[in-house]
Scaffold this active site. Structure first.
Site, short mmCIF file in Angstrom:
data_model
loop_
_atom_site.label_atom_id
_atom_site.label_comp_id
_atom_site.label_asym_id
_atom_site.label_seq_id
_atom_site.Cartn_x
_atom_site.Cartn_y
_atom_site.Cartn_z
N HIS A 70 14.03 -4.89 -8.55
CA HIS A 70 12.99 -4.06 -7.96
C HIS A 70 13.11 -4.20 -6.45
O HIS A 70 12.99 -5.30 -5.90
CB HIS A 70 11.60 -4.50 -8.42
CG HIS A 70 10.52 -3.62 -7.88
ND1 HIS A 70 10.11 -2.48 -8.53
CD2 HIS A 70 9.79 -3.70 -6.75
CE1 HIS A 70 9.17 -1.90 -7.81
NE2 HIS A 70 8.96 -2.62 -6.73
N CYS A 71 13.38 -3.10 -5.78
CA CYS A 71 13.62 -3.13 -4.33
C CYS A 71 12.30 -2.97 -3.57
O CYS A 71 11.63 -1.94 -3.70
CB CYS A 71 14.58 -2.01 -3.94
SG CYS A 71 14.92 -1.98 -2.17
N PRO A 72 11.90 -3.96 -2.78
CA PRO A 72 10.66 -3.82 -2.02
C PRO A 72 10.77 -2.82 -0.88
O PRO A 72 9.76 -2.29 -0.42
CB PRO A 72 10.39 -5.23 -1.50
CG PRO A 72 11.73 -5.88 -1.48
CD PRO A 72 12.53 -5.26 -2.59
#
Length: 141
Positions: A70-72
């Site tokens: 999950h890319c912030p």
């Protein structure tokens, strides 16, 4: 496109009741992939059997096929369907960093060359170049 593309979200199975979900949680299923038997995992949140390399993202609360992370920075999962867009995003950010470094270094070197050729700048010519172009010097370091 990374933030707007579907990462490969697996649809939920809302019709599965709690009793069936508990039974599936203790059951085992296997699938054969290229001659190798792989176990399937049960996702109690989405109520589905996840295929190999699929994982449940706790940030988005969905199962994603070939989940990477999950890319912030994009606020989105990176998975099967948007991995190439994420790779392009990373390459463009790295290219921008390299471009900024080169342009900043050239700008500072230009100011340093001007200070070295200027006879009125005195002995501290690097200090003069730093006073004239502090941001490119800081970015170059």
């Amino acid at each position: 496109a990374t933030a707007t593309a579907d990462p490969g979200i697996l649809p939920r199975a809302p019709y599965v009741d709690d009793a069936e979900s508990l039974a599936n949680a203790s059951a085992e299923r296997f699938v054969e992939v290229r001659g190798v038997t792989m176990p399937l995992k049960w996702c109690s949140t989405c109520r589905i059997w996840r295929p190999p390399r699929a994982s449940h993202c706790t940030e988005c609360n969905v199962c994603v096929e070939r989940f990477d992370h999950h890319c912030p920075w994009t606020g989105q999962c990176v998975g099967l369907r948007n991995y190439r867009y994420f790779f392009g995003f990373v390459l463009s950010v790295c290219s921008l960093c390299a471009y900024t470094l080169v342009v900043s270094a050239l700008s500072f070197l230009h100011a340093l060359a001007a200070a070295l050729t200027d006879a009125t700048s005195g002995g501290d010519r690097v200090g003069v170049a730093l006073d004239e172009r502090p941001v490119p010097a800081a970015l170059s370091i």
